[in-house]
Design a protein around this motif. Structure first.
Motif, PDB file in Angstrom:
ATOM      1  N   GLU A   1       0.789  -1.173  -0.032  1.00  0.00           N
ATOM      2  CA  GLU A   1       0.092  -0.040  -0.147  1.00  0.00           C
ATOM      3  C   GLU A   1       0.800   1.349   0.009  1.00  0.00           C
ATOM      4  O   GLU A   1       0.656   2.319  -0.928  1.00  0.00           O
ATOM      5  N   ALA A   2       1.902   1.121   0.757  1.00  0.00           N
ATOM      6  CA  ALA A   2       2.773   2.505   0.934  1.00  0.00           C
ATOM      7  C   ALA A   2       3.737   2.949  -0.535  1.00  0.00           C
ATOM      8  O   ALA A   2       3.545   3.914  -0.818  1.00  0.00           O
ATOM      9  N   VAL A   3       4.006   1.736  -1.141  1.00  0.00           N
ATOM     10  CA  VAL A   3       4.471   1.741  -2.561  1.00  0.00           C
ATOM     11  C   VAL A   3       3.739   2.364  -3.304  1.00  0.00           C
ATOM     12  O   VAL A   3       3.805   3.536  -4.310  1.00  0.00           O
ATOM     13  N   ASN A   4       2.357   2.055  -3.290  1.00  0.00           N
ATOM     14  CA  ASN A   4       1.260   2.651  -4.249  1.00  0.00           C
ATOM     15  C   ASN A   4       0.942   4.005  -3.735  1.00  0.00           C
ATOM     16  O   ASN A   4       0.735   4.961  -4.917  1.00  0.00           O
ATOM     17  N   GLU A   5       0.913   4.415  -2.599  1.00  0.00           N
ATOM     18  CA  GLU A   5       0.546   5.754  -2.427  1.00  0.00           C
ATOM     19  C   GLU A   5       1.915   6.710  -2.910  1.00  0.00           C
ATOM     20  O   GLU A   5       1.712   7.690  -3.132  1.00  0.00           O
ATOM     21  N   LEU A   6       3.256   6.310  -2.606  1.00  0.00           N
ATOM     22  CA  LEU A   6       4.242   6.981  -3.350  1.00  0.00           C
ATOM     23  C   LEU A   6       4.159   6.845  -4.635  1.00  0.00           C
ATOM     24  O   LEU A   6       4.562   8.027  -5.207  1.00  0.00           O
ATOM     25  N   VAL A   7       3.888   5.838  -5.221  1.00  0.00           N
ATOM     26  CA  VAL A   7       3.479   6.079  -6.758  1.00  0.00           C
ATOM     27  C   VAL A   7       2.613   6.991  -7.214  1.00  0.00           C
ATOM     28  O   VAL A   7       2.797   7.816  -8.169  1.00  0.00           O
ATOM     29  N   ASP A   8       1.628   7.258  -6.444  1.00  0.00           N
ATOM     30  CA  ASP A   8       0.466   8.354  -6.683  1.00  0.00           C
ATOM     31  C   ASP A   8       1.116   9.477  -6.664  1.00  0.00           C
ATOM     32  O   ASP A   8       0.899  10.576  -7.363  1.00  0.00           O
ATOM     33  N   GLN A   9       2.043   9.848  -5.429  1.00  0.00           N
ATOM     34  CA  GLN A   9       2.751  10.970  -5.346  1.00  0.00           C
ATOM     35  C   GLN A   9       3.353  11.440  -6.428  1.00  0.00           C
ATOM     36  O   GLN A   9       3.909  12.605  -6.912  1.00  0.00           O
ATOM     37  N   GLU A  10       4.307  10.413  -6.987  1.00  0.00           N
ATOM     38  CA  GLU A  10       5.093  10.653  -8.248  1.00  0.00           C
ATOM     39  C   GLU A  10       4.413  11.064  -9.463  1.00  0.00           C
ATOM     40  O   GLU A  10       5.181  11.660 -10.123  1.00  0.00           O
ATOM     41  N   GLY A  11       3.309  10.644  -9.454  1.00  0.00           N
ATOM     42  CA  GLY A  11       2.414  11.075 -10.835  1.00  0.00           C
ATOM     43  C   GLY A  11       2.949  10.443 -11.979  1.00  0.00           C
ATOM     44  O   GLY A  11       2.839  11.086 -12.980  1.00  0.00           O
ATOM     45  N   VAL A  12       3.566   9.309 -11.886  1.00  0.00           N
ATOM     46  CA  VAL A  12       3.909   8.668 -13.274  1.00  0.00           C
ATOM     47  C   VAL A  12       2.911   7.826 -13.752  1.00  0.00           C
ATOM     48  O   VAL A  12       3.416   6.770 -14.648  1.00  0.00           O
TER      49      VAL A  12
END
Length: 169
Positions: A58-69
Motif C-alpha cells: 500500500e505504501a509503494v502505491n501511495e508513493l507512486v500516486d505522489q510521483e504522478g507517473v
C-alpha cells in the motif's frame, strides 16, 4: 545503510500502518481486496504473498500516486527467496518507480510476511530449503536464521534481482 528511497518508503509504511490500525482494519486473508479496490487498474495482477506485506505494498502505491507517473501497472506481486517481488510495466523516465520497488524488496526482508512485525530471513530444511521472512512466532519450526544478499541488476531488457544465500548467521 538505507537509500533515500528506502527511508522514504519506511516512513510511508509507518503512516499506512498507523492509519490502518486507527481505522481498526486487521490483516487477514482478504487484505488484497482492499488494495485492489483502491487501485483497480494498477493492481489487476495476482498478489501471491502474505498479509504482513500489505502495508508495504500500500505504501509503494501511495508513493507512486505522489510521483504522478501513472499509468503503470503491476504484472506480478509475489514472494520469492523470502522477499517481496514487484514486477511492473509503464513509463518511468527518471527511475523513481524502480527505486521504490527496489526499496520495497529490501525492506520486505525485515518484515514478517504473515503479521508485518520485524523479522529475520530464515531457511527451513537445510541448504536448498525454503527461504522465508518471518518473526519468531511465524517461523517454520526448525528453520535456521540466514543471511541473504540481493543485487538489483538492470539490463536493456529489464530489471532482475540476483539472490545469494550465505548460510547461518
Amino acid at each position: 545503510m538505507r537509500s533515500p528511497a528506502e527511508n522514504r518508503l519506511a516512513y510511508q509504511v509507518e503512516l499506512v500502518r498507523a492509519k490502518r490500525l486507527a481505522a481498526g482494519v486487521t490483516l487477514d486473508e482478504n487484505w488484497w481486496k482492499r488494495l485492489k479496490a483502491r487501485w483497480p487498474h494498477r493492481l489487476s495482477c495476482e498478489m501471491s504473498c502474505g498479509p504482513g506485506w500489505s502495508d508495504l505494498i500500500e505504501a509503494v502505491n501511495e508513493l507512486v500516486d505522489q510521483e504522478g507517473v501513472d499509468p503503470i501497472t503491476f504484472s506480478q506481486i509475489k514472494e520469492k527467496y523470502g522477499s517481496l517481488r514487484m514486477y511492473w510495466h509503464g513509463i518511468d523516465p527518471v527511475g523513481r518507480i524502480d527505486a521504490l520497488v527496489d526499496a520495497a524488496e529490501e525492506i520486505s526482508e525485515g518484515v514478517c510476511e504473515t503479521c508485518g512485525n520485524a523479522s529475520k530471513m530464515r531457511q527451513s530444511g537445510g541448504p536448498g530449503g525454503y527461504v522465508h521472512s518471518a518473526c519468531d512466532d511465524h517461523a517454520i519450526p526448525g528453520s535456521s536464521i540466514i543471511r541473504v544478499k540481493t543485487e538489483s541488476i538492470r539490463t536493456p531488457i529489464g530489471r532482475f534481482r540476483a539472490t545469494t544465500i550465505e548460510g547461518d548467521e
